[in-house]
Scaffold this active site. Structure first.
Site, mmCIF file in Angstrom:
data_model
loop_
_atom_site.group_PDB
_atom_site.id
_atom_site.type_symbol
_atom_site.label_atom_id
_atom_site.label_comp_id
_atom_site.label_asym_id
_atom_site.label_seq_id
_atom_site.Cartn_x
_atom_site.Cartn_y
_atom_site.Cartn_z
ATOM 1 N N TYR A 176 7.244 -14.625 9.041
ATOM 2 C CA TYR A 176 7.136 -13.804 10.173
ATOM 3 C C TYR A 176 5.983 -13.637 10.601
ATOM 4 C CZ TYR A 176 7.403 -9.557 12.793
ATOM 5 O OH TYR A 176 7.224 -8.871 13.866
ATOM 6 N N GLU B 48 21.460 -1.702 16.022
ATOM 7 C CA GLU B 48 20.910 -3.087 15.454
ATOM 8 C C GLU B 48 21.684 -3.027 13.977
ATOM 9 O OE1 GLU B 48 16.764 -3.760 16.319
ATOM 10 O OE2 GLU B 48 16.418 -4.476 14.821
ATOM 11 N N ARG C 296 0.888 -1.178 0.156
ATOM 12 C CA ARG C 296 0.082 -0.033 0.043
ATOM 13 C C ARG C 296 0.886 1.012 -0.010
ATOM 14 N NH1 ARG C 296 -3.504 -1.121 5.234
ATOM 15 N NH2 ARG C 296 -1.380 -1.098 6.010
ATOM 16 N N ASP D 16 3.823 -11.770 13.817
ATOM 17 C CA ASP D 16 3.598 -10.829 14.949
ATOM 18 C C ASP D 16 3.109 -11.896 16.202
ATOM 19 O OD1 ASP D 16 4.624 -8.365 14.422
ATOM 20 O OD2 ASP D 16 2.911 -7.923 13.425
ATOM 21 N N ARG E 95 18.912 0.704 12.896
ATOM 22 C CA ARG E 95 18.350 1.495 14.017
ATOM 23 C C ARG E 95 18.974 1.490 15.477
ATOM 24 N NH1 ARG E 95 12.564 -1.873 15.298
ATOM 25 N NH2 ARG E 95 13.558 -3.619 15.879
ATOM 26 N N ARG F 241 1.108 8.841 5.228
ATOM 27 C CA ARG F 241 -0.160 8.987 5.781
ATOM 28 C C ARG F 241 -0.215 10.790 5.562
ATOM 29 N NH1 ARG F 241 0.678 6.345 11.883
ATOM 30 N NH2 ARG F 241 0.829 4.163 10.739
ATOM 31 N N ARG G 136 17.429 -13.729 7.831
ATOM 32 C CA ARG G 136 18.402 -12.683 7.933
ATOM 33 C C ARG G 136 18.478 -12.670 9.559
ATOM 34 N NH1 ARG G 136 21.146 -10.130 4.544
ATOM 35 N NH2 ARG G 136 21.196 -8.003 5.674
#
Ligand SMILES: Cc1cc2nc3c(=O)[nH]c(=O)nc-3n(C[C@H](O)[C@H](O)[C@H](O)COP(=O)(O)OP(=O)(O)OC[C@H]3O[C@@H](n4cnc5c(N)ncnc54)[C@H](O)[C@@H]3O)c2cc1C
Length: 400
Positions: A365, A317, A190, A367, A296, A194, A266
């Protein structure tokens, strides 16, 4: 090491009238939630984990020097629209309100993520309202790309070159170790922008953080008289002898000794450092520039904003290809991996008595909320099969 307190098996009965002996490999969310449901149905569950702690990759522990709650395998924020899952986790621990508000350092300035109206106005030095910004970004988009095939083409078509290079290109290259021209367009489904000032990273209705971290929550899930947990215990095939069923939340290819080859992942390296006071003023600061080697920095005390600590512990990281001795984090799932995955799925489907679950067992992956939902559904499916005298499938959820 066995998890205290010692548990006494009760040898309960299920609807089929038989108490089953279940072995669950992995004491992460998948193993814990499935084990709990089966234990409540009267089955005896032995859960093993190769690591010295429960919780899998969600494991949290307090830093001994600063008292900061550390997300040992990288930060975990709970977010879901699944009310059943939200109610489930709240049965086992107290959740505190938490919203992830990510910042990024790019081309010498700090911006808000996900790219929102503040980011756009700052980046282009403008004061646009939503409709103006929408038109402006539409004008930036590369309309010569009609059928985007790659991540890069998709991003250029959505947001144009300037935003792509500042916020997507370098980060993606570091995260995936390849050019966005080699990644499929489907990664960016998408428009990743925003047109308001909402900087809450997630859209979900329920968002929070367990007050005392994830490990006590998972300990509470495991705290049932029909569950025993053995830590520092890697799986060996003799453990499955005599048990009625095995749930495997380790790596799918690992179950078969990687004999067809290794599914690509990874991995992450965390470079820990401490700071007196507040290092970066936020929990997550991304680094979008390619010449900064890390993706990050996370400052863990900001994941528990209701606590107060003078000292601070941060992780830089770094993302890289996963070797045989590394912890697999993100499945790659490009064309090559998918072909190998098909071969392992066929192997698994021809292996009776084992159900492959969770992020590693299904090579996806997931959540935490999805992991829990799938674990609850997997346990229900298993009990239903048992009640009907049918064998449980290798996968309750297709890994394809
Ligand atoms: C960097 C990162 C950040 C994340 N952040 C979020 C987030 O913010 N929010 C969110 O909702 N989700 C997040 N997740 C996803 C979350 O980590 C997973 O949903 C969850 O860990 C899946 O649980 P699991 O039990 O399936 O797997 P795991 O947690 O990996 O547990 C599997 C366990 O099996 C054990 N095991 C494996 N092989 C063997 C063996 N042979 N013998 C014995 N034990 C074995 C392992 O030691 C491990 O403890 C993140 C994931 C990553 C990688």
């Amino acid at each position: 090491m066995t998890l205290p307190p010692a548990r006494i098996k009760q040898n309960g009965q299920n609807k089929t009238g038989r108490n089953m002996q279940i072995l669950l490999v992995g004491a992460g969310l998948s193993g814990a939630v499935i084990g709990r449901k089966l234990a409540e149905a009267g089955h005896s569950c032995r859960i093993i984990d190769a690591r010295p702690h429960i919780g899998g990759n969600c494991h949290t522990e307090r830093d001994a020097d600063t008292g900061v709650m550390m997300h040992v395998y990288g930060p975990h924020i709970f977010h879901t629209d699944d009310e059943g899952v939200w109610n489930y986790v709240n049965e086992f621990t107290e959740f505190m309100p938490f919203q992830n508000r990510v910042k990024t350092t790019s081309q010498g300035a700090v911006y808000s993520l996900p790219v929102n109206l503040l980011t756009i106005n700052q980046f282009f030095d403008k004061t646009m309202r939503p409709d103006e910004a929408r038109d402006f970004i539409a004008a930036q988009a590369d309309t010569t790309i009609t059928d985007p095939q790659t991540f890069e083409e998709q991003a250029l078509r959505f947001v144009g070159r300037d935003l792509y290079e500042a916020f997507f290109k370098g980060y993606t290259e570091k995260q995936w170790g390849c050019s966005p021209t080699e990644l499929p367009a489907s990664i960016l489904k998408r428009l990743p922008v925003r047109f308001n000032y909402d900087d809450n990273y997630f859209f979900h209705k329920f968002q929070g953080m367990p007050r005392e971290g994830y490990t006590p929550m998972i300990a509470a899930i495991l705290d049932h008289p029909n569950i025993t947990v053995d830590l520092d215990t890697a799986y060996t095939p003799d453990m499955a002898e005599g048990v009625d069923h095995v749930f495997w939340s380790g790596a799918l290819d690992g179950y078969f000794g990687f004999d067809l080859g290794r599914l690509g992942y990874r991995t992450l390296d965390f470079e820990r450092f401490t700071h007196d006071g507040d290092y970066q003023g936020c929990a997550v600061m991304n680094y979008g520039d390619r010449d900064v080697p890390y993706t990050r920095i996370t400052e863990h005390k900001h994941f528990s904003p209701w606590e107060s600590h003078q000292g601070s512990v941060c992780y830089r990281e770094f993302s890289r290809e996963c070797g045989p001795d590394d912890i697999p984090y993100y499945p790659i799932r490009l064309v090559e991996e998918k072909a190998l995955l098909d071969d392992y799925i066929a192997r698994a489907e021809a292996t009776p008595g084992v159900t492959f679950v969770g992020r590693l067992g299904t090579y996806r992956y997931l959540d935490m909320d999805v992991t829990i939902r799938e674990a609850l559904d997997t346990a229900a499916l298993f009990l239903d099969c048992a009640a009907k005298g049918k064998p449980a499938p290798a996968f309750a959820v297709s890994p394809r």
